[in-house]
Design a protein around this motif. Structure first.
Motif, PDB file in Angstrom:
ATOM      1  N   ALA A  89      20.320  15.265 -54.093  1.00 20.06           N
ATOM      2  CA  ALA A  89      20.245  14.264 -54.404  1.00 20.06           C
ATOM      3  C   ALA A  89      20.548  13.144 -53.475  1.00 20.06           C
ATOM      4  O   ALA A  89      19.785  11.847 -53.405  1.00 20.06           O
ATOM      5  N   ARG A  90      21.653  13.049 -52.868  1.00 22.88           N
ATOM      6  CA  ARG A  90      21.024  11.377 -50.976  1.00 22.88           C
ATOM      7  C   ARG A  90      19.928  11.908 -50.633  1.00 22.88           C
ATOM      8  O   ARG A  90      19.464  10.735 -50.474  1.00 22.88           O
ATOM      9  N   ILE A  91      19.382  13.062 -50.083  1.00 22.65           N
ATOM     10  CA  ILE A  91      17.898  13.166 -48.998  1.00 22.65           C
ATOM     11  C   ILE A  91      17.640  12.587 -50.665  1.00 22.65           C
ATOM     12  O   ILE A  91      15.996  11.964 -49.514  1.00 22.65           O
ATOM     13  N   LEU A  92      16.766  13.019 -51.489  1.00 23.26           N
ATOM     14  CA  LEU A  92      16.062  13.337 -52.105  1.00 23.26           C
ATOM     15  C   LEU A  92      15.799  11.168 -52.559  1.00 23.26           C
ATOM     16  O   LEU A  92      14.712  10.385 -52.321  1.00 23.26           O
ATOM     17  N   ASP A  93      16.700  10.850 -52.746  1.00 24.65           N
ATOM     18  CA  ASP A  93      17.367   9.439 -52.634  1.00 24.65           C
ATOM     19  C   ASP A  93      17.230   8.662 -52.013  1.00 24.65           C
ATOM     20  O   ASP A  93      15.952   7.388 -51.768  1.00 24.65           O
ATOM     21  N   ALA A  94      17.501   9.004 -50.828  1.00 29.89           N
ATOM     22  CA  ALA A  94      17.136   7.904 -49.076  1.00 29.89           C
ATOM     23  C   ALA A  94      15.569   8.002 -48.857  1.00 29.89           C
ATOM     24  O   ALA A  94      15.395   7.375 -48.143  1.00 29.89           O
ATOM     25  N   LEU A  95      14.574   8.954 -49.284  1.00 31.20           N
ATOM     26  CA  LEU A  95      13.118   9.248 -48.593  1.00 31.20           C
ATOM     27  C   LEU A  95      12.860   8.651 -49.665  1.00 31.20           C
ATOM     28  O   LEU A  95      11.400   8.914 -50.123  1.00 31.20           O
ATOM     29  N   ASP A  96      13.697   8.263 -51.020  1.00 34.03           N
ATOM     30  CA  ASP A  96      12.181   7.922 -51.713  1.00 34.03           C
ATOM     31  C   ASP A  96      11.578   8.786 -52.941  1.00 34.03           C
ATOM     32  O   ASP A  96      10.660   8.118 -53.054  1.00 34.03           O
ATOM     33  N   MET A  97      11.776  10.282 -53.107  1.00 31.82           N
ATOM     34  CA  MET A  97      11.247  11.225 -52.989  1.00 31.82           C
ATOM     35  C   MET A  97      11.076  11.186 -54.289  1.00 31.82           C
ATOM     36  O   MET A  97      10.003  11.914 -55.268  1.00 31.82           O
ATOM     37  N   GLY A  98      11.770  10.314 -55.601  1.00 31.51           N
ATOM     38  CA  GLY A  98      11.491   9.725 -57.053  1.00 31.51           C
ATOM     39  C   GLY A  98      10.010   9.354 -56.882  1.00 31.51           C
ATOM     40  O   GLY A  98       9.388   9.497 -57.909  1.00 31.51           O
ATOM     41  N   GLN A  99       9.672   8.698 -56.346  1.00 32.85           N
ATOM     42  CA  GLN A  99       7.927   7.961 -55.952  1.00 32.85           C
ATOM     43  C   GLN A  99       7.063   9.067 -55.308  1.00 32.85           C
ATOM     44  O   GLN A  99       6.295   9.607 -56.350  1.00 32.85           O
TER      45      GLN A  99
END
Length: 131
Positions: A89-99
């Protein structure tokens, strides 16, 4: 991170692929190959990648997930991420992968739009065999 803000479409069959261990440059390509192999049947319209047991993921792991996403999207298939562990979750959030990805807090919510599910245990990471 949430998949609820996007429009979903019904899938005939979903494969849940559980990833465990570390995803890094040493095994990212193998992970992508395993994900694609798990969906290698015409009735599979959706791949749910269960990240709940990922202890570490680096940029090469995220790139592998993105490559699979691009391939499946070109084929008219659907790929979502589910239940990311704290490190994932930390890396996905940091890279804004929710987009890019639909990311669901638990696997069951990712399966709501599917007709049938099949579960795949993914030994394609840094940890093979038992946890």
């Amino acid at each position: 991170m949430s998949g609820q803000s996007r429009e979903s479409f019904p899938c005939r069959e979903a494969v849940v692929f559980a990833v465990r261990g570390e995803i890094d440059i040493a095994n990212a390509a193998r992970l992508c190959a395993g994900l694609l192999q798990a969906t290698d049947r015409p009735e599979c319209g959706c791949l749910v990648v269960d990240l709940s047991r990922v202890g570490f993921i680096d940029l090469s792991g995220v790139r592998a997930l993105m490559e699979c996403y691009r391939i499946l999207t070109r084929e008219g298939r659907h790929m979502v991420l589910a239940e990311p562990s704290s490190p994932a979750a930390r890396i996905l959030d940091a890279l804004d992968m929710g987009q890019t990805f639909e990311i669901y807090p638990i696997v069951e919510t990712a399966l709501v739009h599917t007709g049938r599910q099949r579960y795949e245990e993914g030994p394609f990471t840094g940890v093979s065999g038992a946890d």
